[in-house]
Design a protein around this motif. Structure first.
Motif, PDB file in Angstrom:
ATOM      1  N   HIS A 295       0.808  -1.213   0.000  1.00 55.42           N
ATOM      2  CA  HIS A 295       0.000   0.000   0.000  1.00 55.42           C
ATOM      3  C   HIS A 295       0.841   1.264   0.000  1.00 55.42           C
ATOM      4  O   HIS A 295       2.064   1.215   0.116  1.00 55.42           O
ATOM      5  N   ASP A 296       0.143   2.368  -0.159  1.00 50.86           N
ATOM      6  CA  ASP A 296       0.781   3.682  -0.306  1.00 50.86           C
ATOM      7  C   ASP A 296       1.811   3.631  -1.429  1.00 50.86           C
ATOM      8  O   ASP A 296       3.002   3.896  -1.240  1.00 50.86           O
ATOM      9  N   LEU A 297       1.332   3.256  -2.612  1.00 54.63           N
ATOM     10  CA  LEU A 297       2.211   3.092  -3.771  1.00 54.63           C
ATOM     11  C   LEU A 297       2.889   4.405  -4.124  1.00 54.63           C
ATOM     12  O   LEU A 297       2.272   5.472  -4.109  1.00 54.63           O
ATOM     13  N   HIS A 298       4.173   4.323  -4.441  1.00 53.31           N
ATOM     14  CA  HIS A 298       4.943   5.520  -4.794  1.00 53.31           C
ATOM     15  C   HIS A 298       4.583   6.029  -6.185  1.00 53.31           C
ATOM     16  O   HIS A 298       4.584   7.231  -6.432  1.00 53.31           O
ATOM     17  N   VAL A 299       4.297   5.110  -7.109  1.00 53.75           N
ATOM     18  CA  VAL A 299       3.892   5.461  -8.464  1.00 53.75           C
ATOM     19  C   VAL A 299       2.527   4.837  -8.706  1.00 53.75           C
ATOM     20  O   VAL A 299       2.341   3.643  -8.501  1.00 53.75           O
ATOM     21  N   GLN A 300       1.581   5.654  -9.134  1.00 51.49           N
ATOM     22  CA  GLN A 300       0.225   5.169  -9.349  1.00 51.49           C
ATOM     23  C   GLN A 300       0.025   4.830 -10.823  1.00 51.49           C
ATOM     24  O   GLN A 300       0.458   5.572 -11.702  1.00 51.49           O
ATOM     25  N   ARG A 301      -0.625   3.663 -11.044  1.00 56.07           N
ATOM     26  CA  ARG A 301      -0.856   3.182 -12.396  1.00 56.07           C
ATOM     27  C   ARG A 301      -2.221   2.549 -12.499  1.00 56.07           C
ATOM     28  O   ARG A 301      -2.790   2.115 -11.502  1.00 56.07           O
ATOM     29  N   ALA A 302      -2.720   2.444 -13.716  1.00 54.17           N
ATOM     30  CA  ALA A 302      -3.924   1.639 -13.949  1.00 54.17           C
ATOM     31  C   ALA A 302      -3.578   0.185 -13.597  1.00 54.17           C
ATOM     32  O   ALA A 302      -2.438  -0.245 -13.806  1.00 54.17           O
ATOM     33  N   PRO A 303      -4.505  -0.567 -13.055  1.00 55.08           N
ATOM     34  CA  PRO A 303      -4.195  -1.946 -12.643  1.00 55.08           C
ATOM     35  C   PRO A 303      -3.521  -2.793 -13.714  1.00 55.08           C
ATOM     36  O   PRO A 303      -2.583  -3.542 -13.419  1.00 55.08           O
TER      37      PRO A 303
END
Length: 167
Positions: A152-160
């Motif tokens: 959790h609390d991903l550093h880089v957000q992406r589409a699944p």
């Protein structure tokens, strides 16, 4: 944007398995992509006397390399009942810092959900991967269980669909 890929990613650590078949070595999850991981253990009811424990490990490589206990677990949570039906409340369990989580003797005859959090900053220098192993349930009766990791609390957000195999 959905939460998967924005807030968290999920990985199978111990896929659904009969825990009475012996100890299970969990798959490694890389923590470089998030600030922490919550391991979630879910098991069906078995028979009295069954006792599966969890052991949190840290690793310096995706495979092979050096593995060692991650002696940072001081608190974990569980829900348990003969039949889990979502009216249970989380019970907090506190312990001296260690890597082992003793789910307790009554775990055998109950369905169980247990959750333990590890912060990425708690890993030793040079260690980026974590896993959870399970012990043998101690009986020959069937006891199905699974461990998943929620990074959790991903550093880089992406589409699944773009998360790929970053774990």
């Amino acid at each position: 944007m959905e939460a998967l890929g924005r807030l968290f990613n999920i990985a199978a650590v111990v896929p659904p398995v009969d825990l009475s078949g012996g100890a299970q070595t969990g798959a490694r999850v890389r923590l470089r992509q998030g600030s922490g991981v919550t391991f979630v253990y879910v098991a069906d009811a078995g028979t009295a006397g069954e006792d599966v424990d969890l052991d949190v490990q840290q690793h310096n490589a995706a495979s092979a390399g050096t593995s060692q206990d991650l002696d940072v677990v001081t608190r974990w949570y569980s829900k348990r009942a003969t039949t889990l039906d979502n009216d249970e409340v989380w019970v907090v369990h506190e312990q001296a810092a260690g890597s082992e989580i003793d789910l307790g003797a009554d775990e055998g005859e109950n369905q169980v959900i247990a959750a333990v959090h590890v912060n990425a900053a708690q890993l030793a220098d040079g260690f980026e991967w974590v896993s959870v192993n399970t012990t043998d349930s101690g009986t020959t009766a069937g006891k199905l269980g699974v461990v998943i990791a929620i990074v959790h609390d991903l550093h880089v957000q992406r589409a699944p669909e773009l998360l790929g195999s970053q774990l």
